[in-house]
Write an enzyme that holds these catalytic residues in place. Structure first.
Site, PDB file in Angstrom:
ATOM      1  N   ASP A 156       0.870  -1.157   0.000  1.00  0.00           N
ATOM      2  CA  ASP A 156       0.000   0.000   0.000  1.00  0.00           C
ATOM      3  C   ASP A 156       0.921   1.224   0.000  1.00  0.00           C
ATOM      4  O   ASP A 156       2.101   1.118   0.350  1.00  0.00           O
ATOM      5  CB  ASP A 156      -0.934  -0.016   1.223  1.00  0.00           C
ATOM      6  CG  ASP A 156      -2.172   0.825   0.962  1.00  0.00           C
ATOM      7  OD1 ASP A 156      -3.213   0.552   1.583  1.00  0.00           O
ATOM      8  OD2 ASP A 156      -2.103   1.748   0.112  1.00  0.00           O
TER       9      ASP A 156
HETATM   10  C1  GLC Z   1      -4.154   4.005  -0.146  1.00  0.00           C
HETATM   11  C2  GLC Z   1      -5.217   3.004  -0.072  1.00  0.00           C
HETATM   12  C3  GLC Z   1      -5.194   2.053  -1.233  1.00  0.00           C
HETATM   13  C4  GLC Z   1      -4.960   2.826  -2.519  1.00  0.00           C
HETATM   14  C5  GLC Z   1      -3.587   3.480  -2.429  1.00  0.00           C
HETATM   15  C6  GLC Z   1      -3.260   4.311  -3.654  1.00  0.00           C
HETATM   16  O1  GLC Z   1      -3.808   4.610   0.978  1.00  0.00           O
HETATM   17  O2  GLC Z   1      -5.210   2.264   1.143  1.00  0.00           O
HETATM   18  O3  GLC Z   1      -6.435   1.344  -1.265  1.00  0.00           O
HETATM   19  O4  GLC Z   1      -5.020   1.947  -3.635  1.00  0.00           O
HETATM   20  O5  GLC Z   1      -3.493   4.339  -1.302  1.00  0.00           O
HETATM   21  O6  GLC Z   1      -4.144   5.392  -3.736  1.00  0.00           O
END
Ligand code: GLC
Length: 749
Positions: free
Chosen positions: A268
């Site tokens: 993430d």
């Molecule tokens: C985040 C989210 C994830 C997302 C990523 C990119 O913080 O938890 O679901 O795909 O950032 O935006």
């Protein structure tokens, strides 16, 4: 041992870089299409420098990671989000690039999709969003988001699918297949046990292995084994002491070795915590920067701390996806508007199947426009758009039909519609400063007065309550499930002047409906239902289509009835506590008792998540999991099974006769739950093991046969580290919801 030495030699020499366990015949381990590239990848790896390999392991732009330019291997382009392709951003920022043709379709969010109980719709949904991802030149869609909805207040409960692992798994498979059939990788997230937003970047989920296997992992397992997911996103949190992005058990042992995942794992954003542990324990790509898997990794390899074989393995896993997902040539990306009519139609179809009729006393619905010539539409949620809001996963939608717009479009000047906002919607920021979560009691007196005036001489009141995306958001859990901005006070005041109220709840997660239920003869759950929300809702309200959605989660009477709140293991406040029942359920597992460390989340309810808790504890919910009414009625008859006793490798075939005994054509979702009789192992009272959504014309009868593979009835034996089938008698319960069982039978396994 000898084979391991031989294998290491081959790996060391790079001859066999892409190592994948040979599958024994009877295992249900995934055999991925991606492993067809392994021979070719060995050749590519032999040409690559160490720098080129490591260069693939981290973000080079906010939503891109590197390919191998010298060898003509394209960068990997990622796109959020699970219910709409995020707008194009400036290369290294969260700032919009300001394109004119990246307006996308806003699809119904996760809980709405789940409310369809329709894997075929999930597939269509995946096809549509996958198509838009390719239109935008993307290689990997960061979705579906398939964590279990453990707490009603979860900030991303709206984004996830269900509280039940079986329903979530069926829909995850459909969505993932639909996306990947468009030639773009799905990225199932967030692996694993990201079930709260508060403190999500640090919380350490303490969960028993059995609960993890039976409740929280099944949607991921199904998406890998049945849909061959090519991407996985590691969650921010820890599980049993280890960060997900460096969790060997989750990433290598279970995901790769047991399930047969052959693609790559992306962290993430900002969720990587080390160099050696991350790369060794399975992480492939650190996003969005190379803080750990850039130069530090190069140094670690040169220092001999990380082997070339690990580097080759991680590189192989990325190249498998890269070679399989054809890059979209830059001049072909964004050539047309992202959102197109075909996808918009799918968004409408899903939205219309998602709407749940919770209550319909005196058959208030469908609206009889011959009778109702003046309709009062009260509530800011009638005009609230939900494609964006809060943090993350926003969709710059080409359009979003609000409920009020939908009614106006469908009704034209047949009736008079008068609108009043009734309350100020919650906003996350006021004059640039972050607001506290909303008060749930105080209505705005002027807005209330105005609304009462509008309602008092209308033929019927459509009350629009609920939340919005500023309140239900990534990064923050709600502090309560009460209706914000004094909605309870408002509906009471409306009922005093006009008791003829239909309430429509626009939210993605459970809300407290005690006041709404007291004053509304009819209630609909209309979700954050995408670009076509208003048209789908109007078509249901006016009877063009019958409502057919079923709740994907339990709607509790009050928040304290739900397991994590009842046991006080959420929110983590640091007060030591545990419930006597929790001790029994946990067989006195001291490590699951809550403690004073707020970074520890004890899942002491174990498998008693959602309806499993309410049924086992005999707590009556406001509306149960699987509940949803129709404009017709259904009769269930003649339950039969094809045998009385089943072996472990057989499948239980349950047949029932279903009749549409009313006047409207409609869909029904037949649900089958299993209840264990005289079991030596602890089980929830009942568990969903099969369902089928069918359409029946008025008066039609269909014989349905639903299947339950006996292997789906096993439990995870922690001592044996394996799935074990407990023989004995089980009860098969067939119903129209978990709270409305119509037929029962018993078989032996
Ligand atoms: C985040 C989210 C994830 C997302 C990523 C990119 O913080 O938890 O679901 O795909 O950032 O935006």
């Amino acid at each position: 041992m000898k084979s391991q030495i031989k294998l290491s030699f081959l790996l060391l020499t790079g001859i066999l870089a892409c190592f994948s366990i040979k599958v024994n015949a009877q295992s249900d381990r995934n055999i991925s299409v991606l492993s067809n590239y392994d021979a070719r990848i060995d050749t590519i790896l032999a040409q690559m420098t160490l720098e080129e390999k490591v260069n693939m392991f981290f973000g080079i732009r906010m939503f891109s990671s590197a390919g191998v330019p010298r060898l003509g291997i394209a960068d990997v382009e990622y796109a959020d989000g699970p219910f709409g392709i995020r707008e194009e951003l400036m290369p290294n920022s969260w700032m919009p690039a300001g394109l004119g043709n990246d307006l996308a379709t806003f699809f119904p969010t996760g809980s709405a999709l789940a409310a369809t109980w329709c894997p075929e719709s999930a597939y269509d949904y995946g096809v549509a969003i996958g198509t838009e991802g390719r239109t935008r030149g993307k290689d990997m869609l960061l979705g579906p988001a398939i964590n279990i909805q453990r707490i009603p207040t979860g900030g991303r409960t709206y984004e996830y699918l269900s509280e039940d692992p079986f329903l979530s798994a069926r829909l995850s498979v459909g969505y993932t297949k639909g996306v990947q059939d468009q030639g773009i990788a799905a990225c199932i997230k967030h692996y694993a046990l990201n079930n709260q937003e508060n403190n999500r970047g640090k919380v350490d989920v303490i969960v028993s292995p059995r609960t993890m296997r039976e409740i929280y992992l099944p949607p991921f397992e199904a998406a890998v084994k049945e849909a061959d997911a090519w991407g996985v996103m590691a969650a921010y949190n820890k599980v049993n002491g280890y960060w997900c992005s460096e969790n060997d058990l989750l990433q290598n042992q279970i995901l790769r070795n047991e399930w047969g995942f052959a693609g790559f794992i992306v962290s993430d954003w900002g969720g990587t915590h080390s160099t050696v542990a991350a790369i060794t324990n399975g992480l492939n790509v650190e996003m969005p920067t190379g803080q750990y898997l850039g130069d530090k990794l190069l140094d670690s390899v040169r220092a001999g701390v990380v082997s070339e074989e690990i580097i080759n393995q991680r590189a192989c896993e990325i190249l498998r996806v890269r070679l399989h997902v054809k890059p979209v040539p830059p001049h072909e990306a964004n050539r047309i508007m992202t959102s197109q009519p075909r996808q918009q139609q799918i968004a409408y179809e899903v939205a219309s199947k998602a709407i749940v009729l919770l209550k319909n006393e005196k058959t208030q619905l469908p609206l009889d426009t011959a009778k109702y010539k003046k309709i009062a539409v009260i509530g800011a949620n009638a005009m609230q758009k939900n494609a964006t809001g809060g943090l993350g996963a926003g969709v710059k939608a080409l359009f979003e039909i609000t409920p009020l717009q939908g009614l106006r479009d469908r009704l034209g000047n047949q009736v008079t519609i008068v609108y009043a906002p009734g309350y100020k919607p919650y906003r996350r920021y006021q004059e640039g400063t972050r607001t506290r979560q909303p008060e749930c009691t105080s209505a705005d007196p002027d807005l209330l007065k105005e609304a009462v005036n509008v309602a008092k001489d209308a033929d019927i009141v459509l009350f629009f309550g609920g939340t919005n995306r500023d309140l239900e958001t990534e990064g923050t859990d709600r502090e309560s499930i009460c209706l914000p901005s004094g909605q309870d006070e408002l509906i009471k005041a409306l009922a005093e002047v006009n008791p003829n109220i239909v309430s429509i709840i626009v939210s993605g997660a459970p809300v407290d409906l005690r006041a709404v239920n007291q004053y509304s003869p009819a209630i609909l759950m209309s979700w954050f239902n995408g670009s076509a929300a208003g048209h789908a809702l109007a078509d249901v309200l006016l009877g063009t289509i019958s409502p057919s959605g079923k709740l994907p989660f339990t709607l509790p009477v009050k928040l304290e009835d739900s397991p994590a709140y009842f046991l006080r293991n959420y929110p983590q406040t640091g007060e030591a506590n545990s419930d006597i029942f929790a001790d029994l359920v946990n067989e006195n597992r001291s490590e699951l008792k809550s403690t004073d460390n707020k970074d520890l989340a004890y899942y002491s309810e174990e498998s008693l998540v959602g309806y499993r808790w309410f049924d086992t504890k005999n707590i009556k919910p406001m509306f149960p999991f699987g509940h949803g009414l129709s404009y017709t009625t259904f009769q269930y008859a003649s339950i039969k099974t094809d045998k009385a006793k089943y072996k472990s490798d057989e499948t239980i075939k349950v047949s029932v006769d279903l009749t549409n005994s009313g006047k409207a054509d409609a869909d029904e979702v037949v649900q089958i739950y299993v209840h264990r009789l005289k079991s030596k192992v602890f089980w929830p009272y009942k568990e969903l093991k099969a369902f089928d959504r069918v359409n029946l014309k008025a008066g039609e009868t269909k014989k349905l046969t639903l299947e339950i593979p006996v292997k789906n009835l096993r439990y995870w034996d922690e001592a044996k580290y394996d799935w074990i089938l407990e023989n004995g008698a089980i009860e098969i319960l067939v119903g129209t919801s978990s709270g409305d069982i119509r037929l029962k039978t018993q078989v032996d396994i």
